[in-house]
Scaffold this motif. Structure first.
Motif, PDB file in Angstrom:
ATOM      1  N   THR A 148       0.874  -1.003  -0.238  1.00 55.19           N
ATOM      2  CA  THR A 148      -0.025  -0.142   0.099  1.00 55.19           C
ATOM      3  C   THR A 148       0.775   1.253   0.082  1.00 55.19           C
ATOM      4  O   THR A 148       0.400   2.714  -0.035  1.00 55.19           O
ATOM      5  N   PRO A 194       2.473   4.196  -1.466  1.00 59.06           N
ATOM      6  CA  PRO A 194       2.429   4.928  -2.770  1.00 59.06           C
ATOM      7  C   PRO A 194       3.816   5.623  -3.420  1.00 59.06           C
ATOM      8  O   PRO A 194       4.595   5.855  -2.601  1.00 59.06           O
ATOM      9  N   ASN A 220      -2.359   5.945  -8.156  1.00 60.42           N
ATOM     10  CA  ASN A 220      -2.651   5.052  -9.331  1.00 60.42           C
ATOM     11  C   ASN A 220      -1.548   4.039  -9.526  1.00 60.42           C
ATOM     12  O   ASN A 220      -1.267   3.391 -10.211  1.00 60.42           O
ATOM     13  N   TYR A 221      -0.081   4.236  -8.495  1.00 59.66           N
ATOM     14  CA  TYR A 221       0.817   3.385  -8.736  1.00 59.66           C
ATOM     15  C   TYR A 221       1.732   3.313  -7.181  1.00 59.66           C
ATOM     16  O   TYR A 221       1.564   4.270  -6.455  1.00 59.66           O
ATOM     17  N   GLY A 222       1.826   2.054  -6.898  1.00 60.62           N
ATOM     18  CA  GLY A 222       2.428   1.900  -5.481  1.00 60.62           C
ATOM     19  C   GLY A 222       2.987   0.558  -5.368  1.00 60.62           C
ATOM     20  O   GLY A 222       3.391  -0.162  -6.229  1.00 60.62           O
ATOM     21  N   HIS A 243       1.868  -2.644  -7.266  1.00 61.67           N
ATOM     22  CA  HIS A 243       2.320  -2.330  -8.686  1.00 61.67           C
ATOM     23  C   HIS A 243       3.768  -2.796  -8.953  1.00 61.67           C
ATOM     24  O   HIS A 243       3.890  -3.437 -10.002  1.00 61.67           O
ATOM     25  N   GLY A 279      -0.996  -5.516  -9.054  1.00 64.45           N
ATOM     26  CA  GLY A 279      -1.287  -4.166  -8.301  1.00 64.45           C
ATOM     27  C   GLY A 279      -2.702  -3.538  -8.297  1.00 64.45           C
ATOM     28  O   GLY A 279      -3.320  -3.873  -9.456  1.00 64.45           O
ATOM     29  N   SER A 290      -5.397  -0.212  -7.586  1.00 59.83           N
ATOM     30  CA  SER A 290      -5.663   1.119  -7.111  1.00 59.83           C
ATOM     31  C   SER A 290      -7.034   1.210  -7.005  1.00 59.83           C
ATOM     32  O   SER A 290      -7.955   1.015  -7.779  1.00 59.83           O
ATOM     33  N   CYS A 332      -3.281   2.484  -2.901  1.00 61.59           N
ATOM     34  CA  CYS A 332      -2.842   1.194  -3.496  1.00 61.59           C
ATOM     35  C   CYS A 332      -2.987   0.134  -2.636  1.00 61.59           C
ATOM     36  O   CYS A 332      -3.309   0.029  -1.472  1.00 61.59           O
TER      37      CYS A 332
END
Length: 389
Positions: A99, A101, A116-118, A121, A275, A277, A283
């Motif tokens: 989680t 980020p 939208n990315y963490g 991902h 991943g 979101s 995330c």
């Protein structure tokens, strides 16, 4: 002396697996077998029942070691694709949380939770064979003089990559609604005002801990399907809370047991570690998890015959001061009702949607079934089972 009509051991079942003679069915297939033949006969006929679930499991992450530099370094801060990892371990070990980020995520500049990315991902990218940017800083010591490290790395470059998830496979979970006048954004997804939708997150009759509600076969050393590879239950998961209200068949009607699991990421696949979101939350990581349940006796056989119609969960208002640990219940619904696509709340029809994938849960149960039938997967007898109190 046991009162059960059927008594098997792990050793006996594993001997049948090695010989290619084990009878293995999925948690959906066992329902009809028990109904038709009874739990004792089902326990005689079937050796293992396979389960599966695929859903966001926020309490997840991985221990990573990408090897030393020349000269050596003791990392103090680590970033992977600009996602911070925890480096308070030794030398070049770190833990990347699902989680966490990305620091330069463009959505990071808007209200909290918009990422939208963490970390999740990054783990998916590594499993997909992609190279990631590894950056680290250090304060420098006599034995570890380097103060900086930057390189592009892949999963193949890692000396160790251990998926270590402190809380996975929740035994049942809430159905979430929102009875306020405004949309709320939660880890259970976006919830529209005045019960405009209802979200749930469980594989129901395929879910591992719902098929063994009192943890008769699951504990330290249980071998499992994890992320497309072989993993293990290593401890009760965080927030493991078995002392909750249950139905007559033992199924908890509120969130209860959890699993701490581990496995070698190099065995895993991006098909089963993805991943995620979640709007307004952040995330996460979708994890594929499957647990084999040995039918040691008819009691366990009966537990595995639970169906979606018999599994109840509570409907909770996530708009009613949920962040202050206050929530209002709107009764109970079955997973059969949830999977029908709609439920009734205070006389109104409310559409439902799952955060978990029943399609992938079935695929996990089938995959695990084939591994066992082919003799590629033996059961791990737990050193102790999960606590029930």
């Amino acid at each position: 002396m046991s009162s059960y009509k059927v008594n098997k051991t792990y050793q006996e079942i594993n001997a049948k697996i090695r010989a290619g003679k084990a009878v293995v069915v999925t948690a959906e297939e066992i329902i009809g077998i028990v109904r038709e033949n009874g739990p004792a006969e089902a326990a005689r006929e079937v050796d293992v029942v396979t389960t599966g679930t695929f859903a966001p499991m926020c309490s997840s992450g991985a221990f990573l070691n990408f090897g030393q530099t020349t000269p050596t370094i003791k990392t103090a801060k680590v970033w992977i694709n600009n996602v911070p990892a925890y480096a308070g371990l030794a030398a070049v070990d770190c833990y990347l949380g699902a989680t966490e980020p990305c620091e330069d995520d463009p959505l990071n500049k808007v209200p909290p939770g918009e990422f939208n990315y963490g970390g999740g991902h990054v783990l998916e990218d590594l499993l997909a064979g992609k190279k990631v940017d590894l950056k680290a800083t250090a304060y420098g010591t006599t034995c570890y003089p380097s103060r900086k490290m930057e390189k592009r790395v892949s999963l193949a470059d890692a000396r160790n990559a251990i998926l270590c998830n402190p809380r996975n496979g929740y035994q049942n979970y809430n159905c979430a609604i929102n009875m306020t006048n405004k949309t709320v954004y939660t880890y259970m997804g976006t919830l529209r005002p005045k019960a405009g939708n209802a979200n749930y997150c469980s594989a129901g009759q395929l879910s591992p801990l719902l098929n063994d509600p009192y943890y008769k076969t699951i504990g330290l050393g249980t071998r499992i399907f994890l992320g497309g590879g072989v993993g293990y239950v290593t401890w009760p998961g965080t927030q493991h809370s078995p002392a909750v209200p249950r139905t007559d068949s033992g199924v908890p009607v509120t969130p209860a047991g959890t699993l701490c699991v581990m496995g070698d990421m190099k065995q895993m696949s991006a098909d089963w570690i993805r991943g995620v979101s979640i709007q307004g939350y952040g995330c996460s990581l979708a994890v594929g998890l499957g647990v084999p349940i040995p039918l040691l006796n008819e009691e366990i056989s009966q537990y595995t015959a639970i169906s979606d119609a018999e599994i109840l969960t509570q409907v909770i208002d996530y708009g009613y001061e949920y962040g202050n640990n206050i929530s209002k219940s709107y009764g109970q619904v079955s997973y059969a009702e949830l999977r029908s696509g709609e439920i009734t709340i205070e006389g109104r029809t409310v559409p439902t949607a799952p955060l978990s994938s029943i399609v992938k849960a079935r695929e996990i149960a089938e995959t695990l079934k084939e591994w066992i039938r082919k003799g590629d997967f033996l059961l791990g007898e737990p050193q102790f089972t999960l606590p029930t109190e």
